[in-house]
Design a protein around this motif. Sequence first.
Motif, PDB file in Angstrom:
ATOM      1  N   UNK A  47      -0.353   4.610 -18.014  1.00 31.35           N
ATOM      2  CA  UNK A  47      -1.518   3.814 -17.643  1.00 31.35           C
ATOM      3  C   UNK A  47      -2.239   4.478 -16.480  1.00 31.35           C
ATOM      4  N   UNK A  48      -3.541   4.485 -16.524  1.00 35.77           N
ATOM      5  CA  UNK A  48      -4.316   5.002 -15.408  1.00 35.77           C
ATOM      6  C   UNK A  48      -4.792   3.834 -14.561  1.00 35.77           C
ATOM      7  N   UNK A  49      -4.438   3.884 -13.303  1.00 31.16           N
ATOM      8  CA  UNK A  49      -4.793   2.817 -12.368  1.00 31.16           C
ATOM      9  C   UNK A  49      -5.642   3.420 -11.254  1.00 31.16           C
ATOM     10  N   UNK A  50      -6.801   2.825 -11.006  1.00 30.31           N
ATOM     11  CA  UNK A  50      -7.652   3.292  -9.911  1.00 30.31           C
ATOM     12  C   UNK A  50      -7.048   2.840  -8.574  1.00 30.31           C
ATOM     13  N   UNK A  51      -6.926   3.774  -7.675  1.00 31.36           N
ATOM     14  CA  UNK A  51      -6.419   3.493  -6.337  1.00 31.36           C
ATOM     15  C   UNK A  51      -7.336   4.167  -5.322  1.00 31.36           C
ATOM     16  N   UNK A  52      -7.099   3.912  -4.069  1.00 30.13           N
ATOM     17  CA  UNK A  52      -7.806   4.602  -3.001  1.00 30.13           C
ATOM     18  C   UNK A  52      -6.846   5.546  -2.309  1.00 30.13           C
ATOM     19  N   UNK A  53      -7.315   6.727  -2.002  1.00 32.85           N
ATOM     20  CA  UNK A  53      -6.540   7.716  -1.256  1.00 32.85           C
ATOM     21  C   UNK A  53      -7.136   7.777   0.144  1.00 32.85           C
ATOM     22  N   UNK A  54      -6.319   7.463   1.142  1.00 33.38           N
ATOM     23  CA  UNK A  54      -6.788   7.457   2.524  1.00 33.38           C
ATOM     24  C   UNK A  54      -6.208   8.665   3.243  1.00 33.38           C
ATOM     25  N   UNK A  55      -7.090   9.446   3.858  1.00 34.74           N
ATOM     26  CA  UNK A  55      -6.665  10.623   4.613  1.00 34.74           C
ATOM     27  C   UNK A  55      -7.351  10.642   5.967  1.00 34.74           C
TER      28      UNK A  55
END
Length: 98
Positions: free
Chosen positions: A46-54
């Motif tokens: 499954x592809x799940x949209x997430x946020x990547x915080x850097x």
Amino acid sequence: MAFDVTELDAACLGVGDDAALVTSDGTRAISVIISVTPDVDDSGGFQVMTDRTTAETTSAEIEGMNRGDTILQGGKQYKVLAWETDATGWVVIELEEE
């Protein structure tokens, strides 16, 4: 004419955010550029949209930082997950908002 990378780093941090690094040794002010970008987590088919915080900064700003330490910025709290330093001393830190 050689390009001075430290001048570029300083210019980049000039548009950065004031933050605090909380370590086992105490809290100190640092300058970072925090970014949140969309990412796709492809787990279990499954592809799940997430946020990547850097956060980006120089290695001098985060001297003594360890995994699990905290960065405070703009009323938010971020846990340090990992980081990678390039050959010039620029660092990209993977964060998790707490």
